[in-house]
Write an enzyme that holds these catalytic residues in place. Structure first.
Site, short mmCIF file in Angstrom:
data_model
loop_
_atom_site.label_atom_id
_atom_site.label_comp_id
_atom_site.label_asym_id
_atom_site.label_seq_id
_atom_site.Cartn_x
_atom_site.Cartn_y
_atom_site.Cartn_z
N ASP A 16 0.81 -1.22 0.00
CA ASP A 16 0.00 0.00 0.00
C ASP A 16 0.84 1.27 0.00
O ASP A 16 0.64 2.15 -0.84
CB ASP A 16 -0.94 0.01 1.22
CG ASP A 16 -2.05 -1.01 1.10
OD1 ASP A 16 -2.01 -1.82 0.17
OD2 ASP A 16 -2.95 -1.00 1.96
N ARG A 96 -0.14 4.77 16.98
CA ARG A 96 -0.41 5.75 15.93
C ARG A 96 -0.11 7.20 16.33
O ARG A 96 0.45 7.96 15.53
CB ARG A 96 -1.85 5.62 15.43
CG ARG A 96 -2.20 4.29 14.78
CD ARG A 96 -1.08 3.73 13.95
NE ARG A 96 -1.49 2.60 13.13
CZ ARG A 96 -0.72 1.57 12.86
NH1 ARG A 96 0.51 1.50 13.37
NH2 ARG A 96 -1.14 0.59 12.09
N ASP A 125 -7.33 3.91 11.92
CA ASP A 125 -6.03 4.56 11.86
C ASP A 125 -6.08 5.92 11.18
O ASP A 125 -5.34 6.83 11.54
CB ASP A 125 -5.02 3.66 11.15
CG ASP A 125 -4.49 2.56 12.06
OD1 ASP A 125 -4.66 2.67 13.28
OD2 ASP A 125 -3.91 1.59 11.55
N SER A 177 -3.73 -9.39 6.87
CA SER A 177 -2.76 -8.31 7.10
C SER A 177 -2.31 -8.34 8.55
O SER A 177 -3.04 -8.81 9.43
CB SER A 177 -3.36 -6.95 6.76
OG SER A 177 -4.42 -6.64 7.66
#
Length: 400
Positions: A16, A96, A125, A177
């Site tokens: 990505d 994050r 996120d 993932s």
């Protein structure tokens, strides 16, 4: 489209963000800085710089944030005993804000006027990244490719990568993932989207199966000072070293696996599987020392705030004033939390088998069933009568 001088991309080296790096260059016609944060994800960053340069990054910045992550993010959260929806230890959520904070610092250092991330428009996120950007550097433009471009999913990204010669290996070996840092590793998507499907046995990374864990239990002791762990088995360690060590020990005993369906902030339910061995051990040990050292009403007040605190972390409000205010109360309450917890690790379980504290509120001379002590048992009569008064009045009125 507004002209931009430079963009800093939160880059992992995966499919990505590699596609995003090229897309940003083509779309905005400006240099793109690839930035990656080392939060203890092991060797995953070993080829990041090479991949970023090969894809066209103007600069690459890889920052070692492991100690800051443990000291200033994980430890404060664990002082609060934060747990989202009764099970999730917030391993991705707490990472994050730090990633975004350091990204803002890289943007200022490199003279960039925009930041970008690879979070999708369906997840949490994107909120966590962007709330942090806006809280710390509202002047920066935010670019969220998954909400802007025409690519619809993984197949489109693979096709884009092949078209542009992006050196990203694409295999079907892991049909899900994963995201790893010092505190945990998470798995979602792909075959895990069926909440009835059991996770494959070979998926787990940090922990071995409890069934295959040692048949002999292991004991360890963790020392705390003002709510933070400072030593394991009498060996002083840094915050990063403590969690890293407990991850290895806990992983050997199959500790810290969680499989849950959680409520995302954007309104969707999602199935996630997590491994958090060190964090699971630390939370149990912290609770044990608190049981001796925290005043009852302070503990109950703090406990009533845990769901709200956990929501703030999960939703991405780490730098919001309400989280800061709650943290101040929590940290004040943690001042007496100094002592030692003794734990037994065995086949996926953490059991507290002992606890001690230099200023313990536990008084054997008062709680003992034997005679003696300052506690006068007869005093309980008036205490019970006063607390039952409203119940007696209600009963006399015929209401129950």
């Amino acid at each position: 489209m507004n002209e931009l001088n430079k963009i800093v991309l939160a880059y992992s080296g995966g499919l990505d963000t590699s596609v995003i790096l090229k897309w940003l260059m083509e779309t905005y016609q400006c240099p793109v800085v690839a930035y990656a944060a080392d939060l203890g994800q092991g060797d995953e960053l070993s080829e990041v710089a090479v991949k970023a340069k090969a894809t066209g990054a103007a600069e690459v910045h890889i920052l070692d944030l492991k100690e800051e992550f443990a000291r200033d993010f994980i430890f404060p959260m664990f002082r609060a005993n934060a747990l989202y929806e009764g099970a999730y230890l917030l391993g991705t959520s707490i990472a994050r804000p730090l990633i975004a904070k350091a990204q803002v610092e890289v943007a200022k250092k490199t003279g960039a006027d925009a930041v970008s991330h690879g979070a999708t428009g369906k997840g949490n996120d994107q909120v966590r990244f962007e709330l942090t950007y806006m809280a710390l550097a509202p002047e920066l433009k935010i670019i969220a490719p998954w909400r802007e471009w025409g690519l619809q999913g993984r197949a489109d990204c693979v096709a884009y990568a092949e078209k542009h010669g992006i050196p990203v290996p694409v295999t079907q070996e892991k049909p899900y993932s994963s995201d790893r840092n010092l505190l945990h590793i998470s798995f979602e998507g792909g075959i895990l989207e069926d909440p009835w499907a059991e996770p494959p046995a070979d998926m787990f990374v940090l922990t071995q199966s409890p069934q295959e864990a040692p048949n002999t239990p292991q004991y360890l002791e963790i020392d705390f000072a003002s709510g933070d762990p400072v030593a394991v088995d009498d060996k002083k360690m840094s915050p990063f070293q403590i969690i890293d060590h407990l991850n290895k020990v806990g992983g050997e005993h199959g500790i810290g696996r969680v499989d849950l369906v959680e409520n995302r902030y954007v309104g969707l339910k999602s199935r996630g599987v997590y491994e958090t061995p060190g964090g699971t051990i630390l939370r149990a040990a912290h609770h044990a020392v608190e049981s001796l050292t925290l005043d009852r009403e302070v503990m109950h007040l703090r406990d009533s705030l845990i769901p709200r605190y956990a929501e703030l972390v999960y939703y991405g409000y780490w730098f919001a004033p309400e989280r800061t205010a709650l943290q101040a109360l929590i940290d004040e309450a943690q001042k007496p939390v100094t002592g030692t917890a003794r734990l037994q690790l065995y086949k996926g379980n953490v059991t507290v088998v002992g606890r001690k504290a230099p200023k313990s509120l536990y008084r054997p001379d008062l709680v003992t069933f034997e005679a003696g002590g300052d506690y006068q048992q007869a005093d309980a009569t008036g205490f019970i009568r006063l607390n039952a008064l409203r119940l007696k009045i209600r009963a006399k009125l015929g209401e129950r």
